[in-house]
Design a protein around this motif. Structure first.
Motif, PDB file in Angstrom:
ATOM      1  N   PHE A 118       0.838  -1.196   0.000  1.00 27.30           N
ATOM      2  CA  PHE A 118       0.000   0.000   0.000  1.00 27.30           C
ATOM      3  C   PHE A 118       0.874   1.248   0.000  1.00 27.30           C
ATOM      4  CE2 PHE A 118      -2.633   3.278   1.902  1.00 27.30           C
ATOM      5  CZ  PHE A 118      -3.792   3.155   1.161  1.00 27.30           C
ATOM      6  N   ASN A 119       1.942   1.237   0.834  1.00 23.57           N
ATOM      7  CA  ASN A 119       2.868   2.378   0.879  1.00 23.57           C
ATOM      8  C   ASN A 119       3.499   2.629  -0.484  1.00 23.57           C
ATOM      9  OD1 ASN A 119       2.642   3.156   3.567  1.00 23.57           O
ATOM     10  ND2 ASN A 119       4.127   1.628   4.238  1.00 23.57           N
ATOM     11  N   LEU A 120       3.936   1.563  -1.153  1.00 23.99           N
ATOM     12  CA  LEU A 120       4.567   1.715  -2.462  1.00 23.99           C
ATOM     13  C   LEU A 120       3.590   2.272  -3.486  1.00 23.99           C
ATOM     14  CD1 LEU A 120       6.669  -1.578  -2.577  1.00 23.99           C
ATOM     15  CD2 LEU A 120       7.520   0.755  -2.252  1.00 23.99           C
ATOM     16  N   LEU A 121       2.364   1.770  -3.465  1.00 22.59           N
ATOM     17  CA  LEU A 121       1.364   2.256  -4.411  1.00 22.59           C
ATOM     18  C   LEU A 121       0.936   3.686  -4.106  1.00 22.59           C
ATOM     19  CD1 LEU A 121      -0.789  -0.963  -4.667  1.00 22.59           C
ATOM     20  CD2 LEU A 121       0.568   0.054  -6.498  1.00 22.59           C
ATOM     21  N   LEU A 122       0.900   4.021  -2.828  1.00 20.21           N
ATOM     22  CA  LEU A 122       0.482   5.360  -2.434  1.00 20.21           C
ATOM     23  C   LEU A 122       1.458   6.417  -2.956  1.00 20.21           C
ATOM     24  CD1 LEU A 122      -1.852   6.525  -0.823  1.00 20.21           C
ATOM     25  CD2 LEU A 122      -0.371   6.580   1.159  1.00 20.21           C
ATOM     26  N   ALA A 123       2.713   6.026  -3.154  1.00 20.22           N
ATOM     27  CA  ALA A 123       3.715   6.964  -3.667  1.00 20.22           C
ATOM     28  C   ALA A 123       3.401   7.405  -5.097  1.00 20.22           C
ATOM     29  CB  ALA A 123       5.101   6.324  -3.630  1.00 20.22           C
ATOM     30  N   HIS A 124       2.582   6.633  -5.829  1.00 18.53           N
ATOM     31  CA  HIS A 124       2.205   7.008  -7.194  1.00 18.53           C
ATOM     32  C   HIS A 124       1.114   8.064  -7.209  1.00 18.53           C
ATOM     33  CE1 HIS A 124       4.608   4.003  -9.227  1.00 18.53           C
ATOM     34  NE2 HIS A 124       4.218   3.122  -8.323  1.00 18.53           N
ATOM     35  N   GLY A 125       0.499   8.324  -6.061  1.00 16.60           N
ATOM     36  CA  GLY A 125      -0.568   9.314  -5.982  1.00 16.60           C
ATOM     37  C   GLY A 125      -1.925   8.640  -6.068  1.00 16.60           C
ATOM     38  N   VAL A 126      -2.891   9.249  -5.448  1.00 16.67           N
ATOM     39  CA  VAL A 126      -4.242   8.699  -5.429  1.00 16.67           C
ATOM     40  C   VAL A 126      -5.169   9.689  -6.115  1.00 16.67           C
ATOM     41  CG1 VAL A 126      -6.126   7.896  -3.970  1.00 16.67           C
ATOM     42  CG2 VAL A 126      -3.770   7.524  -3.256  1.00 16.67           C
ATOM     43  N   PRO A 127      -5.944   9.248  -7.087  1.00 18.37           N
ATOM     44  CA  PRO A 127      -6.906  10.161  -7.714  1.00 18.37           C
ATOM     45  C   PRO A 127      -7.881  10.703  -6.670  1.00 18.37           C
ATOM     46  CG  PRO A 127      -6.739   8.111  -8.958  1.00 18.37           C
ATOM     47  CD  PRO A 127      -5.971   7.916  -7.691  1.00 18.37           C
ATOM     48  N   ALA A 128      -8.141  11.993  -6.720  1.00 14.82           N
ATOM     49  CA  ALA A 128      -8.988  12.642  -5.716  1.00 14.82           C
ATOM     50  C   ALA A 128     -10.376  12.002  -5.641  1.00 14.82           C
ATOM     51  CB  ALA A 128      -9.119  14.130  -6.027  1.00 14.82           C
ATOM     52  N   GLU A 129     -10.881  11.528  -6.781  1.00 20.99           N
ATOM     53  CA  GLU A 129     -12.219  10.940  -6.804  1.00 20.99           C
ATOM     54  C   GLU A 129     -12.266   9.612  -6.053  1.00 20.99           C
ATOM     55  OE1 GLU A 129     -10.512  11.460  -9.857  1.00 20.99           O
ATOM     56  OE2 GLU A 129     -11.197  13.533  -9.947  1.00 20.99           O
ATOM     57  N   ALA A 130     -11.121   8.942  -5.881  1.00 19.77           N
ATOM     58  CA  ALA A 130     -11.091   7.608  -5.288  1.00 19.77           C
ATOM     59  C   ALA A 130     -10.801   7.614  -3.789  1.00 19.77           C
ATOM     60  CB  ALA A 130     -10.040   6.757  -5.996  1.00 19.77           C
ATOM     61  N   VAL A 131     -10.435   8.748  -3.229  1.00 14.04           N
ATOM     62  CA  VAL A 131     -10.046   8.797  -1.818  1.00 14.04           C
ATOM     63  C   VAL A 131     -11.174   8.302  -0.921  1.00 14.04           C
ATOM     64  CG1 VAL A 131      -9.421  10.330   0.081  1.00 14.04           C
ATOM     65  CG2 VAL A 131      -8.310  10.580  -2.137  1.00 14.04           C
ATOM     66  N   GLY A 132     -12.379   8.823  -1.118  1.00 14.99           N
ATOM     67  CA  GLY A 132     -13.510   8.420  -0.289  1.00 14.99           C
ATOM     68  C   GLY A 132     -13.819   6.943  -0.412  1.00 14.99           C
ATOM     69  N   ARG A 133     -13.730   6.418  -1.633  1.00 17.39           N
ATOM     70  CA  ARG A 133     -14.022   5.005  -1.859  1.00 17.39           C
ATOM     71  C   ARG A 133     -12.995   4.108  -1.176  1.00 17.39           C
ATOM     72  NH1 ARG A 133     -14.060   2.380  -7.679  1.00 17.39           N
ATOM     73  NH2 ARG A 133     -12.413   3.888  -7.792  1.00 17.39           N
ATOM     74  N   ILE A 134     -11.723   4.494  -1.217  1.00 18.24           N
ATOM     75  CA  ILE A 134     -10.674   3.696  -0.574  1.00 18.24           C
ATOM     76  C   ILE A 134     -10.821   3.751   0.945  1.00 18.24           C
ATOM     77  CG2 ILE A 134      -8.177   3.504  -0.212  1.00 18.24           C
ATOM     78  CD1 ILE A 134      -7.844   4.427  -3.126  1.00 18.24           C
ATOM     79  N   ILE A 135     -11.188   4.919   1.485  1.00 13.50           N
ATOM     80  CA  ILE A 135     -11.411   5.035   2.934  1.00 13.50           C
ATOM     81  C   ILE A 135     -12.579   4.140   3.359  1.00 13.50           C
ATOM     82  CG2 ILE A 135     -12.168   6.613   4.756  1.00 13.50           C
ATOM     83  CD1 ILE A 135     -10.435   8.759   3.456  1.00 13.50           C
ATOM     84  N   GLU A 136     -13.656   4.138   2.584  1.00 14.39           N
ATOM     85  CA  GLU A 136     -14.793   3.259   2.897  1.00 14.39           C
ATOM     86  C   GLU A 136     -14.380   1.786   2.846  1.00 14.39           C
ATOM     87  OE1 GLU A 136     -17.966   4.191   0.226  1.00 14.39           O
ATOM     88  OE2 GLU A 136     -18.254   6.188   1.073  1.00 14.39           O
ATOM     89  N   TYR A 137     -13.567   1.438   1.870  1.00 16.13           N
ATOM     90  CA  TYR A 137     -13.087   0.065   1.720  1.00 16.13           C
ATOM     91  C   TYR A 137     -12.208  -0.325   2.910  1.00 16.13           C
ATOM     92  CZ  TYR A 137     -11.999  -3.960  -1.264  1.00 16.13           C
ATOM     93  OH  TYR A 137     -11.899  -5.211  -1.802  1.00 16.13           O
ATOM     94  N   ALA A 138     -11.341   0.604   3.336  1.00  9.17           N
ATOM     95  CA  ALA A 138     -10.485   0.340   4.493  1.00  9.17           C
ATOM     96  C   ALA A 138     -11.317   0.197   5.758  1.00  9.17           C
ATOM     97  CB  ALA A 138      -9.469   1.470   4.656  1.00  9.17           C
ATOM     98  N   ASP A 139     -12.376   0.967   5.869  1.00  7.45           N
ATOM     99  CA  ASP A 139     -13.273   0.869   7.030  1.00  7.45           C
ATOM    100  C   ASP A 139     -13.973  -0.489   7.043  1.00  7.45           C
ATOM    101  OD1 ASP A 139     -14.343   1.974   9.336  1.00  7.45           O
ATOM    102  OD2 ASP A 139     -16.152   2.637   8.285  1.00  7.45           O
ATOM    103  N   LEU A 140     -14.340  -0.970   5.885  1.00  6.82           N
ATOM    104  CA  LEU A 140     -14.989  -2.280   5.772  1.00  6.82           C
ATOM    105  C   LEU A 140     -14.076  -3.397   6.281  1.00  6.82           C
ATOM    106  CD1 LEU A 140     -17.392  -3.950   4.574  1.00  6.82           C
ATOM    107  CD2 LEU A 140     -16.056  -4.063   2.481  1.00  6.82           C
ATOM    108  N   TYR A 141     -12.779  -3.291   5.975  1.00 15.02           N
ATOM    109  CA  TYR A 141     -11.818  -4.310   6.391  1.00 15.02           C
ATOM    110  C   TYR A 141     -11.139  -3.963   7.712  1.00 15.02           C
ATOM    111  CZ  TYR A 141     -12.227  -6.919   2.073  1.00 15.02           C
ATOM    112  OH  TYR A 141     -12.694  -7.690   1.044  1.00 15.02           O
ATOM    113  N   GLY A 142     -11.459  -2.827   8.311  1.00 16.30           N
ATOM    114  CA  GLY A 142     -10.883  -2.452   9.598  1.00 16.30           C
ATOM    115  C   GLY A 142      -9.414  -2.082   9.516  1.00 16.30           C
ATOM    116  N   ARG A 143      -9.002  -1.477   8.435  1.00 15.25           N
ATOM    117  CA  ARG A 143      -7.601  -1.084   8.251  1.00 15.25           C
ATOM    118  C   ARG A 143      -7.447   0.393   8.614  1.00 15.25           C
ATOM    119  NH1 ARG A 143      -7.772  -6.171   7.595  1.00 15.25           N
ATOM    120  NH2 ARG A 143      -7.328  -7.114   5.583  1.00 15.25           N
TER     121      ARG A 143
END
Length: 150
Positions: free
Chosen positions: A112-137
């Motif tokens: 995740f750290n390595l991929l995060l260095a490539h940048g995250v599209p602004a539109e996907a931030v909320g979706r990734i946070i929701e996904y992390a909440d689902l898995y408790g990360r």
């Protein structure tokens, strides 16, 4: 003879005024009337301060144009997450989001750290946070709020 000179001077002035404002040079046929019309009409030249895709983006909340480097939308006050996806990234935005979500699903913090260095599209931030909440990360949610994982 003097009238011919005045008419010719008016034609040249109309031609120059029309050319300077991006209008048709046919206005020079109308001479002095052409000069008056061309000076009254708005310019058709491109405004360098006009918003372009290179300088402005749409706010995801209110869909108004804001400068790309803005931290908050000037229209609605929404906090903007800069799209820091690098052009030399080997992944498209869709591939990057899919890989980030797979790293969250597999609890792969290093990936995740390595991929995060490539940048995250602004539109996907909320979706990734929701996904992390689902898995408790929690580390993913914290990283997305900060912009990186430590």
């Amino acid at each position: 003879m003097f009238e011919l000179f005045v008419w010719l001077a008016g034609s040249v002035l109309a031609w120059l005024a029309a050319d300077g404002r991006g209008r048709s040079r046919w206005w020079s046929l109308l001479s002095w009337i052409g000069v008056a019309f061309v000076l009254v009409l708005p310019s058709r030249r491109h405004d360098p301060a006009a918003p372009t895709p290179e300088t402005h983006v749409r706010c995801p909340e209110c869909r108004e144009l804001v400068r790309m480097d803005a931290k908050r939308c000037k229209h609605c006050g929404n906090r903007l997450v800069p799209n820091s996806a690098k052009p030399d990234s080997p992944y498209t935005e869709v591939e990057l989001v899919e890989k980030l979500m797979a790293a969250v699903r597999n609890d792969d913090q290093e990936g995740f750290n390595l991929l995060l260095a490539h940048g995250v599209p602004a539109e996907a931030v909320g979706r990734i946070i929701e996904y992390a909440d689902l898995y408790g990360r929690e580390y993913v949610k914290a990283a997305m709020m900060r912009g990186r994982v430590e």
